[in-house]
Scaffold this active site. Structure first.
Site, PDB file in Angstrom:
ATOM      1  N   LYS A 165       0.893  -0.934  -0.104  1.00  0.00           N
ATOM      2  CA  LYS A 165      -0.039  -0.167  -0.079  1.00  0.00           C
ATOM      3  C   LYS A 165       0.774   1.203   0.179  1.00  0.00           C
ATOM      4  O   LYS A 165       0.288   2.295  -0.212  1.00  0.00           O
ATOM      5  CB  LYS A 165      -0.637  -0.070   1.326  1.00  0.00           C
ATOM      6  CG  LYS A 165      -1.560  -0.871   1.547  1.00  0.00           C
ATOM      7  CD  LYS A 165      -2.789  -0.462   2.498  1.00  0.00           C
ATOM      8  CE  LYS A 165      -4.065  -1.664   2.437  1.00  0.00           C
ATOM      9  NZ  LYS A 165      -3.277  -2.314   4.061  1.00  0.00           N
ATOM     10  N   PRO A 229      -7.525 -10.869   9.948  1.00  0.00           N
ATOM     11  CA  PRO A 229      -5.958 -10.265   8.547  1.00  0.00           C
ATOM     12  C   PRO A 229      -6.905 -11.102   7.300  1.00  0.00           C
ATOM     13  O   PRO A 229      -8.222 -11.662   7.527  1.00  0.00           O
ATOM     14  CB  PRO A 229      -5.007 -11.216   8.987  1.00  0.00           C
ATOM     15  CG  PRO A 229      -5.494 -12.249   9.472  1.00  0.00           C
ATOM     16  CD  PRO A 229      -6.584 -12.377   9.935  1.00  0.00           C
ATOM     17  N   TYR A 231      -4.397 -12.120   4.737  1.00  0.00           N
ATOM     18  CA  TYR A 231      -3.938 -13.479   4.512  1.00  0.00           C
ATOM     19  C   TYR A 231      -3.570 -14.294   6.113  1.00  0.00           C
ATOM     20  O   TYR A 231      -2.791 -13.259   7.181  1.00  0.00           O
ATOM     21  CB  TYR A 231      -2.422 -12.810   3.993  1.00  0.00           C
ATOM     22  CG  TYR A 231      -3.277 -11.990   3.116  1.00  0.00           C
ATOM     23  CD1 TYR A 231      -3.105 -12.219   1.772  1.00  0.00           C
ATOM     24  CD2 TYR A 231      -3.479 -11.246   3.248  1.00  0.00           C
ATOM     25  CE1 TYR A 231      -3.617 -12.216   0.797  1.00  0.00           C
ATOM     26  CE2 TYR A 231      -3.766 -10.026   1.521  1.00  0.00           C
ATOM     27  CZ  TYR A 231      -3.990 -10.752   0.863  1.00  0.00           C
ATOM     28  OH  TYR A 231      -4.512 -10.374  -0.741  1.00  0.00           O
ATOM     29  N   TYR A 232      -3.529 -15.708   6.529  1.00  0.00           N
ATOM     30  CA  TYR A 232      -3.222 -16.540   7.941  1.00  0.00           C
ATOM     31  C   TYR A 232      -2.077 -16.516   7.543  1.00  0.00           C
ATOM     32  O   TYR A 232      -1.533 -18.002   7.954  1.00  0.00           O
ATOM     33  CB  TYR A 232      -4.935 -17.451   7.673  1.00  0.00           C
ATOM     34  CG  TYR A 232      -6.130 -16.523   8.151  1.00  0.00           C
ATOM     35  CD1 TYR A 232      -6.091 -16.192   9.339  1.00  0.00           C
ATOM     36  CD2 TYR A 232      -6.448 -15.981   7.285  1.00  0.00           C
ATOM     37  CE1 TYR A 232      -7.207 -16.011   9.699  1.00  0.00           C
ATOM     38  CE2 TYR A 232      -7.791 -15.373   7.133  1.00  0.00           C
ATOM     39  CZ  TYR A 232      -8.647 -15.379   8.787  1.00  0.00           C
ATOM     40  OH  TYR A 232      -9.128 -14.434   8.890  1.00  0.00           O
ATOM     41  N   HIS A 233      -0.690 -15.426   7.735  1.00  0.00           N
ATOM     42  CA  HIS A 233       0.563 -16.098   7.801  1.00  0.00           C
ATOM     43  C   HIS A 233       0.710 -14.119   9.253  1.00  0.00           C
ATOM     44  O   HIS A 233       0.469 -13.316   8.695  1.00  0.00           O
ATOM     45  CB  HIS A 233       1.391 -16.153   6.804  1.00  0.00           C
ATOM     46  CG  HIS A 233       2.656 -16.651   7.671  1.00  0.00           C
ATOM     47  ND1 HIS A 233       3.792 -17.399   7.165  1.00  0.00           N
ATOM     48  CD2 HIS A 233       3.843 -15.090   8.193  1.00  0.00           C
ATOM     49  CE1 HIS A 233       4.577 -17.216   7.993  1.00  0.00           C
ATOM     50  NE2 HIS A 233       5.596 -15.835   7.875  1.00  0.00           N
ATOM     51  N   LEU A 234       0.547 -14.727   9.388  1.00  0.00           N
ATOM     52  CA  LEU A 234       0.834 -13.095  11.028  1.00  0.00           C
ATOM     53  C   LEU A 234       1.902 -12.395  10.187  1.00  0.00           C
ATOM     54  O   LEU A 234       2.638 -13.241  10.166  1.00  0.00           O
ATOM     55  CB  LEU A 234       1.857 -14.091  12.443  1.00  0.00           C
ATOM     56  CG  LEU A 234       1.540 -13.060  13.370  1.00  0.00           C
ATOM     57  CD1 LEU A 234       0.388 -12.792  14.613  1.00  0.00           C
ATOM     58  CD2 LEU A 234       2.603 -13.327  14.890  1.00  0.00           C
ATOM     59  N   HIS A 235       1.814 -11.564  10.710  1.00  0.00           N
ATOM     60  CA  HIS A 235       2.358  -9.986   9.982  1.00  0.00           C
ATOM     61  C   HIS A 235       2.498  -8.991  10.606  1.00  0.00           C
ATOM     62  O   HIS A 235       1.062  -8.585  11.428  1.00  0.00           O
ATOM     63  CB  HIS A 235       1.869 -10.264   8.571  1.00  0.00           C
ATOM     64  CG  HIS A 235       1.018  -9.831   8.391  1.00  0.00           C
ATOM     65  ND1 HIS A 235      -0.070 -10.820   7.761  1.00  0.00           N
ATOM     66  CD2 HIS A 235      -0.096  -8.967   7.945  1.00  0.00           C
ATOM     67  CE1 HIS A 235      -0.939 -10.989   8.006  1.00  0.00           C
ATOM     68  NE2 HIS A 235      -1.393  -9.085   7.521  1.00  0.00           N
ATOM     69  N   VAL A 236       2.325  -7.964  11.320  1.00  0.00           N
ATOM     70  CA  VAL A 236       3.017  -6.507  11.499  1.00  0.00           C
ATOM     71  C   VAL A 236       2.816  -5.625  10.761  1.00  0.00           C
ATOM     72  O   VAL A 236       3.499  -5.439  10.294  1.00  0.00           O
ATOM     73  CB  VAL A 236       3.341  -6.742  12.958  1.00  0.00           C
ATOM     74  CG1 VAL A 236       3.774  -4.495  13.726  1.00  0.00           C
ATOM     75  CG2 VAL A 236       3.892  -7.792  13.720  1.00  0.00           C
TER      76      VAL A 236
HETATM   77  P1  M7G Z   1      -3.967  -8.177   6.577  1.00  0.00           P
HETATM   78  O1  M7G Z   1      -4.016  -7.823   7.595  1.00  0.00           O
HETATM   79  O2  M7G Z   1      -3.760  -9.482   5.876  1.00  0.00           O
HETATM   80  O3  M7G Z   1      -5.005  -7.793   4.948  1.00  0.00           O
HETATM   81  O4  M7G Z   1      -2.225  -7.301   5.841  1.00  0.00           O
HETATM   82  P2  M7G Z   1      -5.147  -6.644   3.881  1.00  0.00           P
HETATM   83  O5  M7G Z   1      -4.673  -5.442   5.199  1.00  0.00           O
HETATM   84  O6  M7G Z   1      -5.297  -5.968   3.218  1.00  0.00           O
HETATM   85  O7  M7G Z   1      -7.061  -6.649   4.602  1.00  0.00           O
HETATM   86  C1  M7G Z   1      -1.699  -7.793   4.619  1.00  0.00           C
HETATM   87  C2  M7G Z   1      -0.734  -6.937   4.422  1.00  0.00           C
HETATM   88  O8  M7G Z   1       0.462  -7.278   3.592  1.00  0.00           O
HETATM   89  C3  M7G Z   1      -1.255  -5.710   3.535  1.00  0.00           C
HETATM   90  O9  M7G Z   1      -1.249  -4.160   4.218  1.00  0.00           O
HETATM   91  C4  M7G Z   1      -1.144  -5.516   1.918  1.00  0.00           C
HETATM   92  O10 M7G Z   1      -1.448  -4.271   1.082  1.00  0.00           O
HETATM   93  C5  M7G Z   1      -0.038  -6.419   2.389  1.00  0.00           C
HETATM   94  N1  M7G Z   1       0.160  -6.917   0.871  1.00  0.00           N
HETATM   95  C6  M7G Z   1      -0.820  -7.677   0.589  1.00  0.00           C
HETATM   96  N2  M7G Z   1      -0.174  -8.371  -0.747  1.00  0.00           N
HETATM   97  C7  M7G Z   1      -0.643  -9.481  -2.014  1.00  0.00           C
HETATM   98  C8  M7G Z   1       1.597  -7.566  -1.032  1.00  0.00           C
HETATM   99  C9  M7G Z   1       2.420  -8.353  -1.520  1.00  0.00           C
HETATM  100  O11 M7G Z   1       2.689  -8.765  -2.486  1.00  0.00           O
HETATM  101  N3  M7G Z   1       3.620  -7.712  -1.421  1.00  0.00           N
HETATM  102  C10 M7G Z   1       3.191  -6.370  -0.229  1.00  0.00           C
HETATM  103  N4  M7G Z   1       5.170  -6.055  -0.194  1.00  0.00           N
HETATM  104  N5  M7G Z   1       2.911  -6.921   0.476  1.00  0.00           N
HETATM  105  C11 M7G Z   1       1.408  -7.220   0.622  1.00  0.00           C
END
Ligand code: M7G
Length: 300
Positions: A165, A229, A231-236
């Site tokens: 984003k 989230p 995407y279901y792999h933990l991320h901050v």
């Molecule tokens: P989320 O809370 O799982 O989903 O966060 P949401 O916020 O989109 O609802 C996933 C985060 O990963 C989001 O901030 C996305 O903008 C970011 N993201 C998603 N994709 C597919 C990518 C990617 O291919 N590359 C990077 N660098 N970030 C991504």
């Protein structure tokens, strides 16, 4: 790297969402020579000091709308190079992606621990977005040159890099993603005291990297998880306080520091037991499933 031909022959099927406030549009369509759905998202990029200086010059043609007393209104026709748009594509886009980017009503529902076990978890096992892109980052197969910092430890390590984003230009909308190396932690629901060293590591090193790379102190960064989230792999999510993105709202964002504190003070199983609010889109099947149990058991 230029991709001049990508939009040649692009056929717009429909506008899924036109967010006037965020100046962003999500369009469903087809690329030439492909039958599969594509989503193209366009967003107007923020001004930078340089772009403002270039716009306010003789290269820009001002077309007058009106003049009234001391007030004037014009349309500025800037040189094309100043009028770039951040463009994201998803191809092939699944039905679930199309739903994610379609404008629709949102509902706030409470998910009990029981709901999670009985409804959400079985649903996730069948139906979720692919997390290939996450593994591609962790394996250095994609976006390797965008990695700001990596702690390679398998248990407590992580990678931090700019989020999709963020175009990386304006510090005020800084948005980074920290992805843990440990696999199989789907969301905060799975977190317990065994994850505390990893959580603390991500928080402190993530903040350090941001300070070092962008000179933003940790008290100007919001570090949080989403629940649910996408995407279901933990991320901050590491986001500048001035970046008022959707996604920081109550009922969806959980500060990393709160998560650590809750587990430390209230026990190992805090998140396994807690009723968590979730926001779901109208057309999400999971919403129907969660609402159905509430109707059957109105007391919960
Ligand atoms: P989320 O809370 O799982 O989903 O966060 P949401 O916020 O989109 O609802 C996933 C985060 O990963 C989001 O901030 C996305 O903008 C970011 N993201 C998603 N994709 C597919 C990518 C990617 O291919 N590359 C990077 N660098 N970030 C991504």
């Amino acid at each position: 790297e230029s991709c001049d031909n990508l939009l040649d022959g692009f056929e717009t099927v429909k506008i899924l969402m036109n967010d006037v406030k965020a100046k962003k549009v999500h369009v469903l369509g087809k690329f030439k020579d492909s039958d599969e759905n594509a989503i193209v998202s366009l967003s107007k990029t923020p001004f930078t000091e340089d772009s403002v200086k270039s716009i306010l010059s003789k290269e820009t043609n001002l077309k007058k709308e009106f003049n009234n007393d001391i007030y004037g209104q014009f349309i500025a026709e800037t040189s094309p190079s100043l009028n770039t748009l951040a463009t994201n594509t998803i191809h092939p886009a699944t039905e679930k992606h199309i739903m994610k980017y379609t404008s629709q009503d949102i509902h706030l529902v409470n998910e009990t621990a029981e709901d999670y076990q009985n409804i959400t978890l079985p649903y996730l096992e069948k139906q979720q977005f692919s997390i290939n892109w996450v593994y591609n980052i962790l394996d250095h197969e994609k976006e390797a040159d965008r990695i700001l910092y990596e702690d390679p430890d398998k248990e407590n390590g992580f990678i931090i890099l700019p989020d999709l984003k963020w175009d990386g230009k304006q510090i005020e909308d800084l948005y980074l993603t920290g992805i843990c190396h440990a696999r199989g932690i789907k969301s905060i629901r799975d977190l317990n005291s065994s994850h505390l060293p990893m959580l603390k590591n991500m928080l402190s090193k993530g903040m350090e990297v941001i300070k070092k790379t962008y000179n933003v102190p940790s008290n100007q960064i919001r570090a949080y998880f989403h629940y649910f989230p996408s995407y279901y792999h933990l991320h901050v999510h590491f986001v500048h306080l001035k970046n008022d993105v959707g996604g920081i709202y109550v009922g969806k964002a959980h500060l990393v520091s709160d998560v650590i504190d809750n587990i430390e003070r209230f026990g190992d199983d805090f998140y396994a037991k807690k009723t968590l609010p979730v926001t779901l889109r109208e057309k999400d099947t999971l919403l129907k499933l969660l609402l159905k149990v509430k109707e059957e058991k109105p007391s919960s």
